[in-house]
Design a protein around this motif. Structure first.
Motif, mmCIF file in Angstrom:
data_model
loop_
_atom_site.group_PDB
_atom_site.id
_atom_site.type_symbol
_atom_site.label_atom_id
_atom_site.label_comp_id
_atom_site.label_asym_id
_atom_site.label_seq_id
_atom_site.Cartn_x
_atom_site.Cartn_y
_atom_site.Cartn_z
ATOM 1 N N ARG A 163 0.822 -1.211 0.000
ATOM 2 C CA ARG A 163 0.000 0.000 0.000
ATOM 3 C C ARG A 163 0.858 1.264 0.000
ATOM 4 O O ARG A 163 0.457 2.284 -0.535
ATOM 5 N N HIS A 164 2.035 1.200 0.619
ATOM 6 C CA HIS A 164 2.917 2.366 0.714
ATOM 7 C C HIS A 164 4.291 2.022 0.133
ATOM 8 O O HIS A 164 5.286 1.976 0.849
ATOM 9 N N PRO A 165 4.381 1.822 -1.191
ATOM 10 C CA PRO A 165 5.661 1.393 -1.754
ATOM 11 C C PRO A 165 6.740 2.476 -1.734
ATOM 12 O O PRO A 165 7.916 2.166 -1.629
ATOM 13 N N SER A 166 6.353 3.743 -1.813
ATOM 14 C CA SER A 166 7.373 4.791 -1.883
ATOM 15 C C SER A 166 7.256 5.823 -0.767
ATOM 16 O O SER A 166 8.137 6.656 -0.626
ATOM 17 N N ASP A 167 6.212 5.765 0.034
ATOM 18 C CA ASP A 167 6.012 6.743 1.108
ATOM 19 C C ASP A 167 6.460 6.121 2.432
ATOM 20 O O ASP A 167 5.709 5.389 3.079
ATOM 21 N N ASP A 168 7.699 6.421 2.826
ATOM 22 C CA ASP A 168 8.257 5.822 4.040
ATOM 23 C C ASP A 168 7.539 6.308 5.291
ATOM 24 O O ASP A 168 7.361 5.545 6.246
ATOM 25 N N ALA A 169 7.122 7.567 5.328
ATOM 26 C CA ALA A 169 6.454 8.098 6.515
ATOM 27 C C ALA A 169 5.104 7.403 6.727
ATOM 28 O O ALA A 169 4.751 7.041 7.859
ATOM 29 N N ALA A 170 4.354 7.199 5.654
ATOM 30 C CA ALA A 170 3.057 6.514 5.777
ATOM 31 C C ALA A 170 3.262 5.045 6.154
ATOM 32 O O ALA A 170 2.486 4.487 6.952
ATOM 33 N N TYR A 171 4.291 4.438 5.597
ATOM 34 C CA TYR A 171 4.587 3.038 5.936
ATOM 35 C C TYR A 171 4.993 2.919 7.402
ATOM 36 O O TYR A 171 4.559 2.000 8.104
ATOM 37 N N ALA A 172 5.812 3.860 7.872
ATOM 38 C CA ALA A 172 6.217 3.858 9.281
ATOM 39 C C ALA A 172 5.011 4.064 10.188
ATOM 40 O O ALA A 172 4.885 3.403 11.228
ATOM 41 N N SER A 182 10.381 8.267 12.737
ATOM 42 C CA SER A 182 10.334 8.301 11.271
ATOM 43 C C SER A 182 8.953 8.629 10.740
ATOM 44 O O SER A 182 8.835 9.194 9.655
ATOM 45 N N MET A 183 7.932 8.316 11.460
ATOM 46 C CA MET A 183 6.598 8.549 10.914
ATOM 47 C C MET A 183 6.203 10.022 10.940
ATOM 48 O O MET A 183 5.271 10.422 10.257
ATOM 49 N N TYR A 184 6.923 10.839 11.715
ATOM 50 C CA TYR A 184 6.600 12.261 11.774
ATOM 51 C C TYR A 184 7.492 13.103 10.871
ATOM 52 O O TYR A 184 7.296 14.302 10.759
ATOM 53 N N GLN A 185 8.481 12.505 10.242
ATOM 54 C CA GLN A 185 9.378 13.238 9.351
ATOM 55 C C GLN A 185 8.992 12.909 7.912
ATOM 56 O O GLN A 185 9.167 11.783 7.460
ATOM 57 N N PRO A 186 8.454 13.897 7.172
ATOM 58 C CA PRO A 186 7.965 13.604 5.828
ATOM 59 C C PRO A 186 9.049 13.113 4.870
ATOM 60 O O PRO A 186 8.806 12.258 4.042
ATOM 61 N N GLY A 187 10.257 13.616 4.983
ATOM 62 C CA GLY A 187 11.306 13.193 4.056
ATOM 63 C C GLY A 187 12.203 12.118 4.636
ATOM 64 O O GLY A 187 13.242 11.805 4.054
#
Length: 167
Positions: free
Chosen positions: A73-82, A131-136
């Motif tokens: 579901r979150h292949p490129s969005d690390d923040a959403a995956y975290a 990591s989930m609160y840092q967008p980049g």
């Protein structure tokens, strides 16, 4: 007064020795009842244990499938995956602390530490919260996913899955 003992003659009506009748087949002897109760108890215990093992296996498969779905579901969005992995951990940690859904920092680490995992896994899981609160922010997705799996597997050994809907 002398009496004569009776003489063995054919005129006395004597019959042969009578054996008692054979015991009836019902009700069984007490030993058979004990054996029957033990066999029934073993069957019930076996059924309960198999059912519990099956429910735990289904629960584990659902959680692992959810981890795979989160990665898809979150292949490129690390923040959403975290954030999704963190939410999964919080749902699983609910069994250890009722207020696990809003703990942060050191109290959250203490809840995670209730499960016997190594310090490196705990450190990796604590970086998940940051990591989930840092967008980049980028992190090692494979290592993070493995740390979540290790924590969940260690948590499964300590808890009994009452409901398959949690975690």
């Amino acid at each position: 007064m002398s009496q004569q003992p009776p003489q063995a003659s054919s005129e006395l009506p004597l019959r042969d020795i009578h054996l008692p009748p054979d015991p009836p087949w019902w009700p069984p002897a007490p030993g058979w009842w004990v054996l029957f109760v033990m066999v029934c108890a073993a069957l019930v215990l076996g059924f309960v244990l198999l059912r519990r093992i099956r429910r735990a296996r289904i629960w584990r498969e659902r959680v692992m499938a959810e981890i795979r779905q989160l990665a898809d579901r979150h292949p490129s969005d690390d923040a959403a995956y975290a954030a999704a992995l963190h939410q999964l951990l919080r749902r699983a940690a609910w069994r250890y602390a009722v207020d696990a859904h809003h703990l942060q920092g050191e109290p959250w680490r203490r809840v995670l530490a209730q499960v016997p995992v190594d310090a490196a896994t705990l450190d990796t899981l604590m970086t998940l919260e940051a990591s989930m609160y840092q967008p980049g922010a980028t992190f090692d997705r494979v290592a993070m996913e493995e740390a979540v799996r290790r924590w969940l597997q260690a948590a499964w050994r300590r808890m009994k899955p009452l409901e398959t809907g949690h975690a």
